[in-house]
Design a protein around this motif. Sequence first.
Motif, PDB file in Angstrom:
ATOM      1  N   ILE A 383       0.835  -1.204   0.000  1.00 47.80           N
ATOM      2  CA  ILE A 383       0.000   0.000   0.000  1.00 47.80           C
ATOM      3  C   ILE A 383       0.872   1.258   0.000  1.00 47.80           C
ATOM      4  O   ILE A 383       0.643   2.210  -0.769  1.00 47.80           O
ATOM      5  N   LYS A 384       1.932   1.267   0.831  1.00 42.78           N
ATOM      6  CA  LYS A 384       2.802   2.451   0.914  1.00 42.78           C
ATOM      7  C   LYS A 384       3.625   2.641  -0.358  1.00 42.78           C
ATOM      8  O   LYS A 384       3.820   3.774  -0.817  1.00 42.78           O
ATOM      9  N   ARG A 386       2.698   1.728  -3.321  1.00 37.83           N
ATOM     10  CA  ARG A 386       1.785   2.142  -4.379  1.00 37.83           C
ATOM     11  C   ARG A 386       1.450   3.636  -4.283  1.00 37.83           C
ATOM     12  O   ARG A 386       1.153   4.283  -5.289  1.00 37.83           O
ATOM     13  N   LYS A 387       1.488   4.193  -3.074  1.00 35.64           N
ATOM     14  CA  LYS A 387       1.183   5.601  -2.885  1.00 35.64           C
ATOM     15  C   LYS A 387       2.304   6.523  -3.353  1.00 35.64           C
ATOM     16  O   LYS A 387       2.097   7.737  -3.491  1.00 35.64           O
ATOM     17  N   GLU A 388       3.508   5.977  -3.537  1.00 33.84           N
ATOM     18  CA  GLU A 388       4.639   6.808  -3.955  1.00 33.84           C
ATOM     19  C   GLU A 388       4.426   7.400  -5.352  1.00 33.84           C
ATOM     20  O   GLU A 388       3.971   6.710  -6.248  1.00 33.84           O
TER      21      GLU A 388
END
Length: 388
Positions: A383-384, A386-388
């Motif tokens: 999840i983290k 993918r947020k980049e």
Amino acid sequence: MRKNNPLRNMRLVILESAVTAGILAVPIMTPFYLSIGLNQEQIAMSQMAFTVVAMLLNLPLGWVADRFSRKWANVIGDSLVALALLLYSTAQGFWFCVLCEIICGVGCALSQGVDSTLLKHFAEKKDRSGKLFKDKYGKMASINQIATLVVMLLGGPIGAINFRLAIAISAIPHVAGAMISLLIQDDSEKLAAERNPFSDIVNLVKRNVRNRKLRLRLAAFAVAREATHGIIWVFTPLMLAVGVPLAVVSMGWVINYIAAYAGTRLARRVAQKWPAWELFVTPIVLVSGASLVMFCDLNIVTVCLYACFGLAQGWSATTMMPLIKEQVRSAEQSSVESLARVIAQALYIGAVWAINRAADIDVRYALLATILIFVPLAIPITIKLRKE
């Protein structure tokens, strides 16, 4: 003195990495342990001893390699692994195995991370863009899988004749690796001393873990690497449980390493432009999917899905470390790779015990333990990323 040739040195680094990539005796190590009285939990504990030593020494010895000589770190490290394997060939009982693992842990802590650091240095002398390094790193990962496959072909048949002979012969490639390392002309940038070794190491760690992108990639590397690592000591029991004869167990390992080679080739072909989260989640999906099917119905057909672990291993070996390397200063490459391995090894200590303890109850429970450990860890990282 011969002129320093980056291409020649890259070939030597790749060759050294290849000859020390696999250990011939791996397919028969679990039966060997059982033959001298160890159970699956004690096998896990011996591996924990190796991992604790490597984890404690990875950072200081990575700093030593960066500060003094990456070449000599390789020479001494390969020599210590060879010594450990020769001693292993005479091992009797649990504590002798622990001693051998401790020596092996020191050797691995010295040499691991050196190959990729030297390769990056020599590649950047020809191409500062990083493209050549990624290409050569992927090539090294592929060649390592082929080299491992070759020794696996020999390990089972030799081990079926004599476990100890297979373990002793496993030392030969590491002696060759030490000799190859002597030929490398190491002119890589050395890490400057600031205060004292302890303070330098602490400051190096603090400086790098403040980098949010690097911190996340260190976690991704650890989870992707260990998802295929903790269960390797259960692979042979899995095959034996479905009726594979010991004499041909090495063929299962060969197939697994063919799959790992395929994973490196696939990553080199398709992964260059993939975002970091897709590079990370791919091996997790392969491992958890294969584990779930085998847990639900383990038989001679479904055990072949263990090849998904090999595919995931090859993919991770090619894609994860370059994500870390691109975030790190040149002088600190070996040290930060050592930090990555420390984090992975800390995860491995708990995972290998839990997985093998579960296997003592029922070999299929090792597959369930793998899912329960790594999927919950992978979800927030994905999840983290993918947020980049």
